[in-house]
Design an enzyme around this catalytic site. Structure first.
Site, mmCIF file in Angstrom:
data_model
loop_
_atom_site.group_PDB
_atom_site.id
_atom_site.type_symbol
_atom_site.label_atom_id
_atom_site.label_comp_id
_atom_site.label_asym_id
_atom_site.label_seq_id
_atom_site.Cartn_x
_atom_site.Cartn_y
_atom_site.Cartn_z
ATOM 1 N N CYS A 166 0.845 -1.185 0.000
ATOM 2 C CA CYS A 166 0.000 0.000 0.000
ATOM 3 C C CYS A 166 0.882 1.237 0.000
ATOM 4 C CB CYS A 166 -0.911 -0.001 1.225
ATOM 5 S SG CYS A 166 -1.989 1.444 1.348
ATOM 6 N N HIS A 177 -9.041 -3.505 -2.524
ATOM 7 C CA HIS A 177 -8.076 -2.713 -1.765
ATOM 8 C C HIS A 177 -8.469 -1.236 -1.767
ATOM 9 C CE1 HIS A 177 -3.729 -1.919 -0.515
ATOM 10 N NE2 HIS A 177 -4.175 -0.717 -0.806
ATOM 11 N N GLU A 178 -8.783 -0.701 -2.958
ATOM 12 C CA GLU A 178 -9.091 0.728 -3.045
ATOM 13 C C GLU A 178 -10.445 1.057 -2.427
ATOM 14 O OE1 GLU A 178 -6.739 2.668 -3.684
ATOM 15 O OE2 GLU A 178 -5.419 1.083 -4.409
ATOM 16 N N HIS A 189 -10.197 1.357 1.287
ATOM 17 C CA HIS A 189 -9.693 2.659 1.731
ATOM 18 C C HIS A 189 -10.834 3.635 1.984
ATOM 19 C CE1 HIS A 189 -5.356 2.759 1.797
ATOM 20 N NE2 HIS A 189 -5.247 2.224 0.595
#
Length: 214
Positions: free
Chosen positions: A126, A168-169, A172
């Site tokens: 990351c 993953h994004e 966030h």
């Protein structure tokens, strides 16, 4: 809909970021903006400012370099992220990880849901946790719902490595870092990764470091 007074602070923040020029500074783990979650994008930036912000996110992602970047990673708590992956890896790795090129995409207000029960575990890193990587077991296939930067609906299924990037994004945007989902016994410095764990799958690392794979 957000009121004009709600919109102004975010627009001002983005204008300040863009005024500095060049790649945007990436926020590191420990900054509360990465943990607070985000507000849905609802026109807070306006079309021109949104386009300039998206361009800056893309330039910052390329400069890092990375394959995705979410707005909170540059200090902006909006539900917005960009992804792009040329997949410049050897064929053996590409096949093992399901890594195929992804064109540049803007994800606005994305949410994902698993498709089926299969999971895949691989090392990932990351930009907000520089210097380290860890194994994360993620859904092997997900359905992504949201919009693009033009407000058009997105309803698409992602598999393999693109599914990992999307998860993953989007995480966030919910205040979740990859380490929250990682097998912490796998946590490795980039140097250790280069020296020991560049195999297409993390099986060797799992045996040596003592963690299970799905």
């Amino acid at each position: 809909m957000a009121s004009p007074s709600d919109r102004a602070p975010l627009a001002e923040r983005v204008e300040e970021l863009l005024a500095a020029g060049g790649p945007l500074p990436i926020v590191a783990a420990g900054d509360p903006v990465l943990r607070r979650g985000t507000e849905p994008y609802d026109g807070q930036l306006g079309p021109d400012l949104l386009a300039r912000f998206v361009g800056a996110l893309r330039d910052t992602m390329h400069a890092a370099p990375g394959v995705g970047l979410a707005a909170p990673q540059v200090g902006v708590p909006l539900r917005l992220a960009v992804i792009e992956d040329p997949a410049p890896v050897p064929e053996e790795i590409a096949v093992a990880r399901g890594r195929v090129p992804q064109p540049f995409r803007v994800l606005v207000n994305p949410v994902y849901e698993p498709v089926g029960g299969a999971r895949a575990a691989f090392f990932e890193g990351c930009l907000s946790v520089p210097g380290y990587q860890a194994v994360v077991a993620r859904h092997a296939e997900v359905r992504l719902l949201g919009q693009d930067e033009h407000g058009r609906a997105v309803d698409e299924v992602f598999t393999g490595w693109p599914a990992r990037i999307v998860q993953h994004e989007t995480d966030h945007l919910d205040g979740t870092l990859y380490l929250d989902r990682a097998e912490l016994r796998s946590l490795s410095s980039n140097e250790a990764m280069t020296e020991r764990w560049l195999q297409p799958t993390p099986r060797t690392a799992a045996e040596a470091l003592g963690f299970d794979l799905p």
